[in-house]
Design a protein around this motif. Structure first.
Motif, PDB file in Angstrom:
ATOM      1  N   TYR A 180       0.810  -1.216   0.000  1.00 32.44           N
ATOM      2  CA  TYR A 180       0.000   0.000   0.000  1.00 32.44           C
ATOM      3  C   TYR A 180       0.844   1.267   0.000  1.00 32.44           C
ATOM      4  CZ  TYR A 180      -3.534  -3.408   1.359  1.00 32.44           C
ATOM      5  OH  TYR A 180      -4.354  -4.499   1.407  1.00 32.44           O
ATOM      6  N   LEU A 206      -5.266   1.378  -5.217  1.00 35.32           N
ATOM      7  CA  LEU A 206      -5.069   0.874  -3.863  1.00 35.32           C
ATOM      8  C   LEU A 206      -6.024  -0.293  -3.582  1.00 35.32           C
ATOM      9  CD1 LEU A 206      -3.105   2.021  -1.859  1.00 35.32           C
ATOM     10  CD2 LEU A 206      -4.931   3.297  -0.811  1.00 35.32           C
ATOM     11  N   SER A 240      -5.170  -4.191  -2.806  1.00 40.67           N
ATOM     12  CA  SER A 240      -5.582  -4.945  -1.617  1.00 40.67           C
ATOM     13  C   SER A 240      -6.256  -6.255  -2.030  1.00 40.67           C
ATOM     14  CB  SER A 240      -6.503  -4.103  -0.739  1.00 40.67           C
ATOM     15  OG  SER A 240      -7.820  -4.117  -1.239  1.00 40.67           O
TER      16      SER A 240
END
Lengths: 297, 348
Positions: free
Chosen positions: A86, A97, A101
């Motif tokens: 991140y 982002l 994830s």
């Protein structure tokens, strides 16, 4: 339904709700500080159960030490994930982002299939915790008492940390505005790492108790609880720790009661959370405790 | 110039058809299957790119729409006796048991039902933005899966459907992939497409220019879902067996990776990436098996393939954020004159 049965279900609902709450806190903290749905959170929770499993089964460590080690290791894992996946994307669009994830979640699942094999394993349950007790006609596991108590202790510690300490003040500042927080000489990266570490450790505690309650672990066990806990965080108002706990309880109790009151809908138990999510998003998109964010042009 | 380009496009389609004709004859069934998968993933990727890349609505509901398409198509193309065999726990409800359609109408029906599902879902959900939209669409696709697991007399529940007739071949998959690309490219070049891109860049600005946000988002969502349904139908008929577990979030994730790798907002990139990803998933299979080099045998580790695959994809996500093509597109003009302004602009 008799009162006894009702109380039994309520107790089950509360202990499930506390587990949801613990994991939801991690989501809400990360969202509050990075505005990111951390899809990998459910898999971090899964890793915690494997860490404690191997501590007990492979290295023969007593369960309390193994659990402690697993919590610490999971915290380190959370910080590592943040640093590797991140931090490089801090200035990227939010969608990158989010995709990152999802990527971490995919990687952790595959990695645990590789390392721990895809076969489900039986989680070791110390007798002290899973003993049954009978109180005025209701038979219940000791664990069902321990879980809510642990959750409330951790919640009060966390709230104290956030509201009454310097670190907590820094966390609140970073969640409002990264740039301004940096100008006030707050080490933003350190605070974000700390948030991830704390969130992951809470998820680890939740994961271990989850393993004790439903003693079968496998590499994709984190996916559905992860999604549900995120939903709990949204219901309570994402970014708000107390809201996450309330959302967790609503979801846990609601789910158990749905199955208890309408046994015909048992198969739809997992859909309950998603339906709740859509209802809450339509009625009050910011959740029960959330603040309204107005968009500036 | 425009005429010339059109001729070039037609010539290349003919060349593709000739190549397909010879591959169909000369290649073994394993490779044929991979090629079919490439084309199907192209359809799925292009349709998801329309929603996520061009309209900028981060939707994670693709697996759900695929499930609707796959189940509809399979139930329509399965002959009555195979249906009886499949539904041994609980008989199938009466009108469905005897309906039997050819492949194309079944695929279209699958697409239409998926589009209908998208319309119903989009109505409440498309008012949300960003992460909320992502999680709500993901939730809906899970709900579709849960419903399919529980409706024993329509979908055969968790047992799934087996012995679905294998109609999918290179002609179907590549033909429909070409059709999808043509439709979506024309859509993107129309005034609708420009509105989609305006919404992606800035919703508030787009709205103040008089673009009806909800209507355009809904069109993009419904058209994307239609092709997802068609892709799902093709996939079901290629594999021959489906069950609700196939349509987990993992499937959406695969398609998401294809469009991210290719570049959000590039059709060319999506096509290239769907071939790369599909072939690479198969190509990395050697990691799971043992290899013999002379006298030595390197023991394969089951599961290593997916780990290597996910690490490679993480590297792409973190270091090559724009994917292979960014927002650029292939065009004949850029091929003819690679340094012209048109090719830098993406050959508008």
């Amino acid at each position: 339904m008799t009162l006894g049965l009702f109380m039994q279900n309520l107790a089950n609902g509360i202990s499930l709700g506390s587990l949801y709450a613990l994991i939801a806190i991690g989501y809400t903290m990360v969202y509050g500080i990075l505005r990111l749905i951390n899809f990998a959170h459910g898999d971090i929770f899964m890793m915690a159960t494997y860490f404690s499993f191997f501590g007990i089964m492979l290295f023969n460590i007593p369960w309390y030490i193994s659990f402690t080690l697993a919590i610490i290791l999971t915290g380190i894992l959370g910080v590592a994930v943040e640093t590797a996946a991140y931090r490089p994307l801090r200035d990227a669009p939010k969608i990158s982002l989010l995709i990152s994830s999802i990527g971490v979640s995919f990687l952790l699942e595959n990695l645990s299939v590789l390392l721990f094999s895809g076969k489900p394993k039986a989680f070791p349950t110390p007798n002290v915790l899973t003993r049954m007790v009978t109180i005025s006609g209701i038979t219940i596991q000791v664990l069902s008492f321990i879980i809510p108590v642990v959750t409330f202790i951790l919640l009060s510690l966390l709230l104290y940390l956030i509201n009454n300490t310097k670190v907590g003040m820094a966390m609140r500042a970073v969640s409002k505005d990264h740039e301004t927080a940096r100008l006030m000489s707050v080490d933003v990266n350190k605070i974000i790492s700390l948030t991830f570490g704390l969130g992951s450790m809470l998820a680890a505690i939740g994961g271990i108790m989850w393993g004790l309650k439903f003693p079968q672990i496998n590499p994709i066990m984190g996916v559905i609880p992860g999604l549900k806990c995120f939903i709990a965080a949204v219901i309570g108002g994402i970014g708000n720790v107390k809201g996450a706990v309330i959302g967790g309880f609503i979801l846990g109790v609601g789910e158990i009661m749905l199955v208890a009151l309408l046994p015909g809908l048992t198969g739809y138990r997992d859909a309950f959370a998603f339906i709740m999510l859509i209802v809450i998003l339509l009625l009050k998109p910011t959740g029960i405790m959330g603040e309204k964010i107005t968009e500036k042009v | 110039m425009k005429n010339k380009n059109r001729i070039l496009t037609i010539i290349s389609l003919v060349v593709l058809a000739v190549i397909l004709y010879y591959t169909n004859k000369g290649v073994d069934s394993y490779k044929l299957r991979i090629l079919n998968l490439c084309a199907i993933y192209t359809i799925l990727g292009v349709s998801m790119n329309l929603i996520n890349g061009f309209t900028g609505q981060f939707s994670l509901g693709h697996a759900g729409f695929m499930a609707v398409g796959a189940y509809t198509t399979s139930l329509l193309i399965m002959p009555a006796d195979i249906k009886v065999e499949n539904f041994f726990l609980k008989p199938i409800i009466s009108p469905l048991a005897n309906i039997h359609l050819p492949f194309l109408p079944a695929l279209i029906a699958g697409g239409l039902l998926a589009a209908g599902a998208a319309f119903l879902i989009g109505y409440p959900v498309l008012r949300l933005k960003g992460d909320y939209l992502a999680i709500a669409t993901l939730g809906f696709s899970e709900i579709i899966r849960i419903i399919f697991t529980n409706t024993q007399s329509i979908t055969n529940g968790s047992l799934g459907l087996k012995s679905i007739p294998n109609y999918t071949n290179l002609w179907w998959s590549f033909g429909l992939a070409a059709f999808t690309i043509i439709i979506i490219v024309s859509l993107i070049r129309s005034s609708y497409g420009r509105a989609f891109k305006a919404i992606r860049e800035d919703e508030i600005a787009a709205e103040s220019m008089g673009i009806n946000l909800f209507k355009h988002k809904m069109w993009s969502f419904v058209i994307g879902a239609f092709f997802a349904g068609v892709g799902g139908g093709l996939l079901a008929s290629l594999i021959g067996a489906i069950d609700p577990l196939m349509f987990r979030f993992f499937l959406t994730y695969n398609i998401l990776l294809i469009i991210v790798l290719g570049g959000l907002g590039s059709i060319t990139g999506t096509v290239i990436a769907s071939f790369i990803v599909t072939i690479a998933t198969e190509g990395l299979r050697f990691l799971d098996e043992s290899i013999n080099i002379g006298e030595y045998t390197i023991q394969g580790i089951p599961g290593l393939r997916m780990v290597v695959f996910s690490v490679l994809l993480m590297i792409v996500i973190i270091f090559f954020r724009n994917g292979l093509m960014g927002k650029k597109e292939f065009s004949w003009a850029s091929l003819r004159n690679p340094f012209s302004k048109a090719s830098k602009m993406g050959g508008k």
